[in-house]
Design a protein around this motif. Structure first.
Motif, PDB file in Angstrom:
ATOM      1  N   ARG A  13     -14.711  -9.838 -49.541  1.00 54.13           N
ATOM      2  CA  ARG A  13     -13.399  -9.225 -49.342  1.00 54.13           C
ATOM      3  C   ARG A  13     -13.009  -8.350 -50.525  1.00 54.13           C
ATOM      4  NH1 ARG A  13     -10.859 -13.501 -48.170  1.00 54.13           N
ATOM      5  NH2 ARG A  13      -9.754 -13.951 -50.121  1.00 54.13           N
ATOM      6  N   LEU A  14     -13.312  -8.805 -51.733  1.00 55.25           N
ATOM      7  CA  LEU A  14     -12.985  -8.027 -52.926  1.00 55.25           C
ATOM      8  C   LEU A  14     -13.785  -6.729 -52.985  1.00 55.25           C
ATOM      9  CD1 LEU A  14     -12.772 -10.869 -55.606  1.00 55.25           C
ATOM     10  CD2 LEU A  14     -10.874  -9.522 -54.677  1.00 55.25           C
ATOM     11  N   ILE A  15     -15.082  -6.825 -52.664  1.00 55.90           N
ATOM     12  CA  ILE A  15     -15.943  -5.642 -52.744  1.00 55.90           C
ATOM     13  C   ILE A  15     -15.593  -4.637 -51.649  1.00 55.90           C
ATOM     14  CG2 ILE A  15     -18.313  -4.811 -52.506  1.00 55.90           C
ATOM     15  CD1 ILE A  15     -19.240  -7.390 -53.830  1.00 55.90           C
ATOM     16  N   MET A  16     -15.416  -5.135 -50.426  1.00 55.35           N
ATOM     17  CA  MET A  16     -15.198  -4.232 -49.291  1.00 55.35           C
ATOM     18  C   MET A  16     -13.781  -3.686 -49.242  1.00 55.35           C
ATOM     19  SD  MET A  16     -18.226  -4.300 -48.116  1.00 55.35           S
ATOM     20  CE  MET A  16     -18.065  -3.349 -46.605  1.00 55.35           C
ATOM     21  N   SER A  17     -12.849  -4.283 -49.995  1.00 57.78           N
ATOM     22  CA  SER A  17     -11.455  -3.835 -49.946  1.00 57.78           C
ATOM     23  C   SER A  17     -11.252  -2.463 -50.577  1.00 57.78           C
ATOM     24  CB  SER A  17     -10.556  -4.856 -50.649  1.00 57.78           C
ATOM     25  OG  SER A  17     -10.889  -4.957 -52.022  1.00 57.78           O
ATOM     26  N   GLN A  18     -12.236  -1.973 -51.319  1.00 57.32           N
ATOM     27  CA  GLN A  18     -12.103  -0.655 -51.948  1.00 57.32           C
ATOM     28  C   GLN A  18     -12.237   0.470 -50.935  1.00 57.32           C
ATOM     29  OE1 GLN A  18     -15.574   0.549 -54.442  1.00 57.32           O
ATOM     30  NE2 GLN A  18     -16.428  -1.460 -53.865  1.00 57.32           N
ATOM     31  N   GLY A  35     -21.734  -4.007 -45.758  1.00 53.85           N
ATOM     32  CA  GLY A  35     -21.287  -5.383 -45.539  1.00 53.85           C
ATOM     33  C   GLY A  35     -22.408  -6.299 -45.082  1.00 53.85           C
ATOM     34  N   THR A  36     -23.233  -5.795 -44.161  1.00 58.69           N
ATOM     35  CA  THR A  36     -24.343  -6.594 -43.633  1.00 58.69           C
ATOM     36  C   THR A  36     -25.376  -6.886 -44.718  1.00 58.69           C
ATOM     37  OG1 THR A  36     -24.063  -5.689 -41.406  1.00 58.69           O
ATOM     38  CG2 THR A  36     -26.198  -6.665 -41.939  1.00 58.69           C
ATOM     39  N   LEU A  37     -25.790  -5.852 -45.438  1.00 56.95           N
ATOM     40  CA  LEU A  37     -26.805  -6.033 -46.480  1.00 56.95           C
ATOM     41  C   LEU A  37     -26.287  -6.922 -47.609  1.00 56.95           C
ATOM     42  CD1 LEU A  37     -28.305  -2.424 -46.679  1.00 56.95           C
ATOM     43  CD2 LEU A  37     -29.267  -4.436 -45.552  1.00 56.95           C
ATOM     44  N   LEU A  38     -25.024  -6.761 -47.945  1.00 54.18           N
ATOM     45  CA  LEU A  38     -24.429  -7.585 -48.997  1.00 54.18           C
ATOM     46  C   LEU A  38     -24.388  -9.056 -48.576  1.00 54.18           C
ATOM     47  CD1 LEU A  38     -23.079  -7.477 -51.783  1.00 54.18           C
ATOM     48  CD2 LEU A  38     -20.885  -7.131 -50.619  1.00 54.18           C
ATOM     49  N   LEU A  56     -10.703 -10.287 -32.629  1.00 56.20           N
ATOM     50  CA  LEU A  56     -10.186 -11.639 -32.799  1.00 56.20           C
ATOM     51  C   LEU A  56      -9.759 -11.863 -34.244  1.00 56.20           C
ATOM     52  CD1 LEU A  56     -12.908 -13.620 -30.804  1.00 56.20           C
ATOM     53  CD2 LEU A  56     -10.639 -12.959 -30.010  1.00 56.20           C
ATOM     54  N   GLU A  57      -8.774 -12.717 -34.427  1.00 53.95           N
ATOM     55  CA  GLU A  57      -8.268 -12.999 -35.763  1.00 53.95           C
ATOM     56  C   GLU A  57      -9.342 -13.673 -36.619  1.00 53.95           C
ATOM     57  OE1 GLU A  57      -4.569 -15.385 -37.938  1.00 53.95           O
ATOM     58  OE2 GLU A  57      -4.871 -15.511 -35.768  1.00 53.95           O
ATOM     59  N   LYS A  58      -9.600 -13.093 -37.783  1.00 53.04           N
ATOM     60  CA  LYS A  58     -10.578 -13.612 -38.754  1.00 53.04           C
ATOM     61  C   LYS A  58     -11.999 -13.682 -38.183  1.00 53.04           C
ATOM     62  CE  LYS A  58      -7.209 -16.426 -41.285  1.00 53.04           C
ATOM     63  NZ  LYS A  58      -6.891 -17.772 -41.782  1.00 53.04           N
ATOM     64  N   ALA A  59     -12.263 -12.921 -37.124  1.00 54.58           N
ATOM     65  CA  ALA A  59     -13.586 -12.967 -36.498  1.00 54.58           C
ATOM     66  C   ALA A  59     -14.672 -12.498 -37.465  1.00 54.58           C
ATOM     67  CB  ALA A  59     -13.606 -12.104 -35.234  1.00 54.58           C
ATOM     68  N   GLY A  60     -14.382 -11.431 -38.210  1.00 59.31           N
ATOM     69  CA  GLY A  60     -15.366 -10.909 -39.157  1.00 59.31           C
ATOM     70  C   GLY A  60     -15.749 -11.929 -40.208  1.00 59.31           C
ATOM     71  N   LYS A  61     -14.748 -12.674 -40.695  1.00 66.27           N
ATOM     72  CA  LYS A  61     -15.005 -13.690 -41.710  1.00 66.27           C
ATOM     73  C   LYS A  61     -15.923 -14.776 -41.175  1.00 66.27           C
ATOM     74  CE  LYS A  61     -12.644 -17.327 -44.346  1.00 66.27           C
ATOM     75  NZ  LYS A  61     -11.320 -17.930 -44.673  1.00 66.27           N
ATOM     76  N   TYR A  62     -15.620 -15.261 -39.974  1.00 68.41           N
ATOM     77  CA  TYR A  62     -16.424 -16.344 -39.403  1.00 68.41           C
ATOM     78  C   TYR A  62     -17.823 -15.876 -39.015  1.00 68.41           C
ATOM     79  CZ  TYR A  62     -12.028 -18.915 -39.264  1.00 68.41           C
ATOM     80  OH  TYR A  62     -10.862 -19.544 -39.609  1.00 68.41           O
ATOM     81  N   ILE A  63     -17.937 -14.644 -38.535  1.00 71.49           N
ATOM     82  CA  ILE A  63     -19.253 -14.098 -38.210  1.00 71.49           C
ATOM     83  C   ILE A  63     -20.111 -14.021 -39.470  1.00 71.49           C
ATOM     84  CG2 ILE A  63     -20.492 -12.012 -37.477  1.00 71.49           C
ATOM     85  CD1 ILE A  63     -18.187 -11.495 -35.520  1.00 71.49           C
ATOM     86  N   ALA A  80     -21.077 -21.844 -51.740  1.00 71.91           N
ATOM     87  CA  ALA A  80     -21.321 -20.486 -52.236  1.00 71.91           C
ATOM     88  C   ALA A  80     -21.417 -19.475 -51.101  1.00 71.91           C
ATOM     89  CB  ALA A  80     -22.592 -20.460 -53.080  1.00 71.91           C
ATOM     90  N   ILE A  81     -22.132 -19.831 -50.026  1.00 68.75           N
ATOM     91  CA  ILE A  81     -22.344 -18.863 -48.933  1.00 68.75           C
ATOM     92  C   ILE A  81     -21.215 -18.862 -47.909  1.00 68.75           C
ATOM     93  CG2 ILE A  81     -24.847 -18.919 -49.172  1.00 68.75           C
ATOM     94  CD1 ILE A  81     -25.002 -20.772 -46.805  1.00 68.75           C
ATOM     95  N   THR A  82     -20.249 -19.752 -48.060  1.00 67.64           N
ATOM     96  CA  THR A  82     -19.111 -19.753 -47.142  1.00 67.64           C
ATOM     97  C   THR A  82     -17.857 -19.269 -47.860  1.00 67.64           C
ATOM     98  OG1 THR A  82     -18.806 -22.129 -47.608  1.00 67.64           O
ATOM     99  CG2 THR A  82     -20.054 -21.544 -45.632  1.00 67.64           C
ATOM    100  N   SER A  83     -17.219 -20.149 -48.586  1.00 68.75           N
ATOM    101  CA  SER A  83     -15.931 -19.813 -49.212  1.00 68.75           C
ATOM    102  C   SER A  83     -16.052 -18.761 -50.311  1.00 68.75           C
ATOM    103  CB  SER A  83     -15.294 -21.084 -49.794  1.00 68.75           C
ATOM    104  OG  SER A  83     -15.080 -22.035 -48.772  1.00 68.75           O
ATOM    105  N   ILE A  84     -16.990 -18.977 -51.246  1.00 69.80           N
ATOM    106  CA  ILE A  84     -17.096 -18.073 -52.400  1.00 69.80           C
ATOM    107  C   ILE A  84     -17.527 -16.674 -51.969  1.00 69.80           C
ATOM    108  CG2 ILE A  84     -18.292 -17.645 -54.571  1.00 69.80           C
ATOM    109  CD1 ILE A  84     -18.480 -20.657 -54.954  1.00 69.80           C
ATOM    110  N   THR A  85     -18.560 -16.609 -51.132  1.00 69.11           N
ATOM    111  CA  THR A  85     -19.056 -15.295 -50.690  1.00 69.11           C
ATOM    112  C   THR A  85     -18.016 -14.562 -49.864  1.00 69.11           C
ATOM    113  OG1 THR A  85     -21.318 -16.132 -50.676  1.00 69.11           O
ATOM    114  CG2 THR A  85     -20.906 -14.099 -49.472  1.00 69.11           C
TER     115      THR A  85
END
Length: 236
Positions: A142-147, A216-219, A159-166, A132-137
């Motif tokens: 991405r869906l919420i912030m894409s707006q 993004g941080t609070l979410l 770095l590539e995908k750095a935000g996702k991994y952080i 839940a906290i890795t793949s699903i979140t």
């Protein structure tokens, strides 16, 4: 049993990491089975195991299995260096060595593995929480912030995908802190992230970017906290 496990794993760590210079690694990759350092490396493993097991003849079979298998596994790894991703090759190599250690421990210890524990409530809840906290979140974020599209957020400068991994790492930390009831550590984590992002926000002087990062941080933290609390509720 645990003492034997610790001794064998320590011997492996000493031989594979502490007493293996980079020069040896490069020479082995270049010359493979013809490299003298491959045999030095195996010899060090043998000495480390012998010393930690106090030269006990009771373990001669286990020591032989570890030494011979280490040579074979390393030789296979060297021949796959140019064919397999280095990260995956390293992981598979370590798994193979640790599997051999587990087999050797089984030779000298009478214990059974209870696989039914894999379907216990705590294990299932933990697995679901981690997913839940890795793949699903990550998908939800991405869906919420894409707006919102932030022009200053230039991917060429990161770095590539750095935000996702952080995001995944910070949620794992938050989840772990909640399980351990270390709520103050979550505050320190937020502070640390704020310090690292302060430079970007102060340079941009862009209110939209500040709001974007804050949302993004609070979410991210909020979802991790909710999942952590649900996990504790389920297992209690």
């Amino acid at each position: 049993m645990m003492l034997l496990v610790l001794k064998l794993v320590l011997a492996h760590a000493i031989g594979d990491f502490v007493l293996q210079p980079d020069q040896w690694v490069k020479d082995k990759q270049l010359k493979k089975h013809k490299s003298k350092y491959l045999y030095f490396h195996v010899l060090i493993h043998a000495i480390a195991v012998l010393v930690l097991l106090q030269f006990n003849t009771k373990y001669w079979l286990g020591i032989s299995v570890i030494v011979v298998s280490h040579y074979i596994i390393d030789l296979i790894k060297l021949n796959l260096t140019q064919k397999v991703n280095p990260r995956w090759l390293f992981i598979l190599d370590q798994i193979a060595h640790l599997t051999v250690i587990a087999v050797v421990v089984m030779l000298y210890s009478s214990y059974t593995i209870d696989f039914s524990i894999l379907l216990s409530k705590i294990v299932l809840a933990l697995a679901l929480s981690l997913i839940a906290i890795t793949s699903i979140t990550a998908i939800i974020m991405r869906l919420i912030m894409s707006q919102w599209v932030i022009q200053e957020d230039n991917e060429d400068h990161s770095l590539e995908k750095a935000g996702k991994y952080i995001g995944i790492l910070e949620r794992l930390f938050v989840f772990g802190f909640i399980i351990l009831d270390q709520w103050s550590a979550i505050g320190l984590l937020i502070t640390a992230k704020s310090v690292f992002r302060f430079g970007d926000l102060s340079k941009s002087k862009n209110r939209k970017l500040t709001e974007y990062v804050l949302i993004g941080t609070l979410l991210s933290f909020g979802i991790a906290i909710i999942v952590g609390l649900l996990f504790k509720y389920v297992i209690s």
